[in-house]
Every structure is written in structure tokens, then in C-alpha cells.
Design a protein around this motif. Sequence first.
Motif, mmCIF file in Angstrom:
data_model
loop_
_atom_site.group_PDB
_atom_site.id
_atom_site.type_symbol
_atom_site.label_atom_id
_atom_site.label_comp_id
_atom_site.label_asym_id
_atom_site.label_seq_id
_atom_site.Cartn_x
_atom_site.Cartn_y
_atom_site.Cartn_z
ATOM 1 N N LEU A 86 38.165 61.728 23.685
ATOM 2 C CA LEU A 86 39.020 60.673 24.216
ATOM 3 C C LEU A 86 38.779 59.387 23.441
ATOM 4 O O LEU A 86 37.799 59.274 22.689
ATOM 5 N N VAL A 109 42.098 58.205 30.521
ATOM 6 C CA VAL A 109 42.695 59.222 31.386
ATOM 7 C C VAL A 109 43.668 58.534 32.338
ATOM 8 O O VAL A 109 43.312 57.549 32.993
ATOM 9 N N ILE A 120 44.059 63.136 23.086
ATOM 10 C CA ILE A 120 42.905 63.269 22.207
ATOM 11 C C ILE A 120 43.034 62.205 21.121
ATOM 12 O O ILE A 120 43.979 62.221 20.333
ATOM 13 N N ARG A 161 32.917 61.293 26.113
ATOM 14 C CA ARG A 161 34.285 61.331 25.581
ATOM 15 C C ARG A 161 34.756 62.745 25.251
ATOM 16 O O ARG A 161 35.919 62.952 24.913
ATOM 17 N N VAL A 163 36.213 66.278 25.435
ATOM 18 C CA VAL A 163 37.072 67.121 26.268
ATOM 19 C C VAL A 163 36.835 68.592 25.932
ATOM 20 O O VAL A 163 36.628 69.420 26.808
ATOM 21 N N ARG A 164 36.849 68.906 24.643
ATOM 22 C CA ARG A 164 36.661 70.284 24.195
ATOM 23 C C ARG A 164 35.589 70.338 23.114
ATOM 24 O O ARG A 164 35.611 69.546 22.183
ATOM 25 N N LEU A 182 35.171 73.897 27.637
ATOM 26 C CA LEU A 182 35.999 72.813 28.155
ATOM 27 C C LEU A 182 35.126 71.992 29.092
ATOM 28 O O LEU A 182 34.752 72.455 30.167
ATOM 29 N N GLN A 184 35.835 68.976 30.407
ATOM 30 C CA GLN A 184 36.579 68.235 31.429
ATOM 31 C C GLN A 184 37.798 69.069 31.828
ATOM 32 O O GLN A 184 38.946 68.718 31.517
ATOM 33 N N VAL A 187 41.196 67.775 33.341
ATOM 34 C CA VAL A 187 42.049 66.869 32.568
ATOM 35 C C VAL A 187 43.011 67.683 31.711
ATOM 36 O O VAL A 187 42.598 68.592 30.988
ATOM 37 N N ALA A 189 44.720 67.652 28.563
ATOM 38 C CA ALA A 189 44.574 66.896 27.319
ATOM 39 C C ALA A 189 45.693 67.242 26.355
ATOM 40 O O ALA A 189 46.086 68.412 26.226
#
Length: 768
Positions: A86, A109, A120, A161, A163-164, A182, A184, A187, A189
Motif C-alpha cells: 500500500l 484503504v 497497490i 503496508r 498486502v501480498r 495474503l 490482508q 482488503v 486490492a
Amino acid sequence: MKGAVALDVREREIQGEQRHLDAVYKRLEEKIHEAEFLMDDAAKRVQVGTPGALVERDAQVFRAGVHLNRLNSEFEDFLFGRIDLLAGKDGVRGPDGAQTSVEPADDAVREDRGVSTADIAETLHIGRLGVLDADYVPLVVDWRAPAAAPFYRATPVAPGRVVRRRVIRSKGRRVVSVEDDLLQPGVRALLDGAELPVVGDGALMAALGRAREHTMRDIVASIQSEQDEVIRAPAVSVTEVSGGPGTGKTAVALHRAAYLLYQDRRRYAGGILIVSPTPLLVSYTEGVLPSLGEEGQVAIRALGSLLDGAEADAYDDQAVARIKGSARMARILHRAARGTLQHGDQPARLRVVAFNARVELDAEELSGVRAAALAGTAPVNLLRPRARRLLLDALWEKSGGPHRYTEAALAAEAKEAFNEDVGDEDVFQEFLDAWWPEITPLQVLRAMADPRRLDRWARRVFPQREVRQLARSLRRISPEGTGLSVHDVALLDELRVMLGTPARPKQPTEEDLLAELEVREVTTFADRTARRRSPAGRDQQERTDYAHIIVDEAQDLTPMQWRMVGRRGRQATWTVVGDPAQSSWSDPAEAAEERSAALGRRPRRQFELTVNYRNPAEIAAVASRVLALAMPGSRPPRAVRATGTEPGFAVVGEDFPGAVREAAGRLLAEVEGTVGVVVAMARREEARGWLAGLGDRLVTLGSLEAKGLEYDATLVVSPAEIADESPAGLRVLYVALTRATQRLVVLSGPEDLPDADGVPDLLREFAD
């Protein structure tokens, strides 16, 4: 159709990573050409007739050489990770071009119609060496750089930050697989306007995290909390992690290794050892925990390759495995290590000349000397100096030497001269070499293949029936070491310690020889550096001591294997993961005793993972029936998702191979990714023949090889055969039934006593 779409996503993601890797290697080749040009340019500078030319050349050669050597050494498996991030809180970028913020921006977010959505902002590829493109944009971030820290430090509870997180496996210059975490899952994304694709277990977490039911999101939080607690547990002792199938034990333990190494590099610079029970699981493990970019930091070894110089993936039948794995084997190996000295053609008489007369020791006297030498506690090969001294003492006594001198000082001086004169004679040296040769572990193991000798060494330890079984299994081992089984490797390691390795005389280097001749050679720093980097100068000794040890599927280690692993972690901290309900070892109490000895008196921290997010509830329900038989009273982990698809059952007709092949083909057509076919160990080789030619997505496994692995679909062939192949067979069957993430099909033979619906008796025992 859904499976085909998911498979397309996987292939598309692999192709995308391949394009990036191609660009990286193209840039690396450009950098190598630049370094080679600098080396050539430096070599020409020696022709410059200025006083500082040699020094200037030396410095430039050194800098260019180090750079070239580093590029070449890091060229293979260069890229291993990726993180999708993020937007950072402050938006500041560091020298490597990546944002420096650890935490996301407040508006990273957003809520979009009740769905948490984010873009992203940054994608970083992590590798062994930082690489910038021609415009100084990072193609790869060095894994040691601050920007790469989230790849190791981010956890499900504290993702920052990230996400993946993606692990990239490559072979040479080809990307072979990707696997996503993953961090988060709640979320949604977006990457370049499209939803971020997720491959592997991360896709399951994404589906759970975005489910409409609030309870599903609570479950995801539960999974994350359990895993995060293990990953971040202090490493001052032994961390024991238990959990049933599908709870993520292996992945959690491996991410813990990466987290610990990055948190405290100085402490773990001694190396981390990861022990897996099978080569197949090692291959899977290598995909979860990538290389950390420094040789020797993380060693991932199967039990059959834990000892350097030995490589085994063959399995003994269950009866022989129980014999070889038992702690009682240590007593037999101790006797065999000493008894092998008397094996083969050995001289029965020693004759030397002393005081102008022949002095002789006969067979009985030599036997007494050998017994006295072996009374010491040192390893057999290290007792040779003691044996040499006792032989000389016996010869001195036999020659009448003690009676020739009345003064102690004169007697001692004469004895020393006697030892030098006799001990240096070729006759004595040749006798000693033949009478007390250096014994190798392999020689002892092959000597044990003689049932008469083995019966003598195994007296009052194993009954004769087991002695014959053991001798017969050892007979297949060749002088070169082929024919070893996985259990033999632990025996070799035990013998390595019992025999010991004599100190080798240091081989003189070129510098030593020149110094002895009082020749002084003028060399440059670059010359000396290159010489030190040569393969001949590397330390080839086996590493046997680690700073942290991770034991995966610990419930399967035999007592002898625990002894082998324990020797490598005397000063280590430990992470031990396993599940007693999945144990394939027939005597857990004996294994627990050796496990306790290996771990020592270190304090223990115990964690339990309780959520099964691999198996759908429909598959978990069938497996739980076998668990109730295997370990009454045990609680299976809680399955958190359902697919609405019940496991399939069928009865094999007269064409057994054809039925297995047909069922495997149907599963390949119905699901994405891989299909695992699990059979009893005795059927493993013939089953591979039945299924030949069905493609790379299908894997044929013996029941003991399935541990720790997962497949999109699993075909279990004849549960009764698996259950009956060992005293732990029901637990092994439980493992086989819990490998699938989507579909399970069970094929029954006549011995399974299937009902009208094809359900074998073992799987309907507690159905009502």
C-alpha cells in the motif's frame, strides 16, 4: 470450468514473473560485461610506465574482480520474492527508489460500498543482489536492504503496508512456480485497476476473508492470531507447535525462521537447519522459504540427506524400519564398530627385531592388546594411537627391556629410543595399518549384513528373527554406498560419532613450500584474493552444529533420527512442529524419550494451531472417522469452509490399474493444479507405471511420502492396504485423507469391504 480459470491465473502469474526475471537477467548480463571490461582495462594498466601503475592496477583489479565474482556467484536462482504494498505514510523514497514508510497512509484503504478497497502503490521484487535498470529504477531489491525487511517481518497480525507476499521458485532462468501469502485478506486490492490475483493458500485466505458472513471474518482473524503468535515467539528455548492437518504448521515454522534470522542476524549467523521427513516435502519447503541470499544461512535437508556424503530416498518395509529406528540399535552399532576391526583378513602375528633378536607377539597376545585398547571410551579410529602405544609396550616387555636397566631414568630413555626405533620400522607400520585400519561407517554397516556376526553383536538386544530381517536389508548396500535407505542414514551418522575421524596432516600450501625454500614471491592483493576464492581453498568439512533447528513433521522421527538431529543442535534454539495424530512411528513413547534427550533441558513454549483452512468440511468429516479409530478422544482441527461437494467413493473391479488411471484422469479434468494419488508403500512403483503419461500435474505417492503435502484433489487407493501396512497404519491413512483442498475420491478393493455406495468399512465406522 472454474478449475481451468484458476489454472489460467496461476500460469498467467508465472508468465508475468518470467517476463520480469528475463529483464533482470538481461540487466545482469550488461553489468557482467561492464565488470569484465573493467578487468581488461585494469590488466592493460600494468604496461603504463608510472611508479604507481602496479598499485593502481591492483586496486582496480580487486574492485572489479570482487564485483564480477559477486555477480557470477549470485547468478543462479537470483530472484525469490515479491511484495505488493500500500502507499506509505510519508511517501518518502530511499536511495534504492523504494518508499521508506513501514506503515500505510491513513487513506490507503477506503470503504467502497461496504468493501475495504485499496490500490497497490508499489511492487518490490526481492533477490540476492540489488539491480537497477538503466534509469535507476529498482528491478530487484537486495534482500538485506531496509526496503526488503517487510518480506520477512510482516505477519498476518502486523502486515504493515504488505498486502501480498509472493515466493517465486525458479530453476536456472525459468520461473517454475509462485505461492502467495495474503496478509490482508479482508482488503480488495487493485493492481493497475484490476483485482490483485492470488495463487495457492493465499487464494483460500482471500475467499475466507471476503466472505459475507461475519463469522468467516472472525475465523480469518483467529487463523492470523494463532500463526502470528508462533512466528513472533521469543527464540530463547524450544518452541513446540502442534496442530492437525491444514493448520499451516509448516508454513508458520518456515516464516518464523525468516523472521528470526532477519530480527537477529548476528545471533543466527551460525545457520538455520530445517529438517523435513521426505525429499518431496523438502521441495515444497524450498518454495515456502526462499534462499536468504547468503550461503550457509539456511540449510533445508531431508532425513535421507542430512549426513553429507549419503543420499537416500528408499524406504525399508515397516518391520525393518521399526528395527532400524529403535534406540536399541545404538547398542548394536557400538558393538559392531569395535567388532568390525576383527573383520576380514588381518595379521595374527607381529614380528620385529630389537636388541639384535627377534621379538614376536602371537594371536592371543595381540587379542589382549586389542581388548586393552578398546577398553578406552574414545571413538574407535581415535584409539589407534593408544593401540600403537600398547603394542610397543607389549613388545618392550616381551624383549626383556624392563629387566636390562636398574635405574629408572636410563630405563625411560631406553624405552623412548625403543619406541622410536621399532615404531618407525616399515614392518611395524604395515602391521599397524592392517591390524588397526581406519574404519568407515559404511564398512561397519556392510559388515552387519553377515547374519552370523550380526547375531553375535545383537545378542540380548534383538531376537533372531529381527536379526535376520536386519541383515537381509543391509545386504543391498554396495561398497560405494548405493542401496541405502532413509533409516540407514541415521545409522551411518551414529557410526560416524562412534568411529571418529583421525586428524589429517595439514597439506602444505604453495606459500608454505616457498617459505621452506626461503623463496619470497611478489604477488598482488588481487592475486592472493583470487587464490583464496578458488574451490580448492574452501572448507569442505561437513557442518554439524547450527544456531536454530526447525524440525517439520516431528512426530515421524524415529529415536535414531532424533539422535542424529540432536547432534546438530547442541547449542541451538529449536522450533518443533508436528501432530501426534499423524505419526507413522509405531512406538511414540520411545521416540519421545530420544526427542527429550535431543532438546535437552531447555525451557519449552507450546502452541496449538486449531483451525483447518486446507480441507473443506466435507473432507474433514470423512477423515475424522479414521482419526476416531486411530486415536480415540483426539479432537480434529476445526474446518472453516464448505464446498458443497461430498467425497466420492468407487469400487475397483477386475481391472485395478485401469480403474485407478480412469479415476485420476477424471480428477485432472475436474480441478485445477495438482492431483495426488496415494497408495500403500508396497504399491508405489507399480502405481507410477499405471499413471505414466498423465502429465506433470499428477503426483503418485507412497503413503509415507504424503506427509506435509497438499493437492487440489487426492485419490486414495485401497484404505485397508494403507491401514494394514504398519501398526501406525490408521494414522498414516488419516494423513492421506487430509491432503486435498477441493476434492477427495476413495477407491476400494475387496479387502476394504465396501458397502453398496462404495464406502469402505474404515470410513463408515462412525458415520451414524
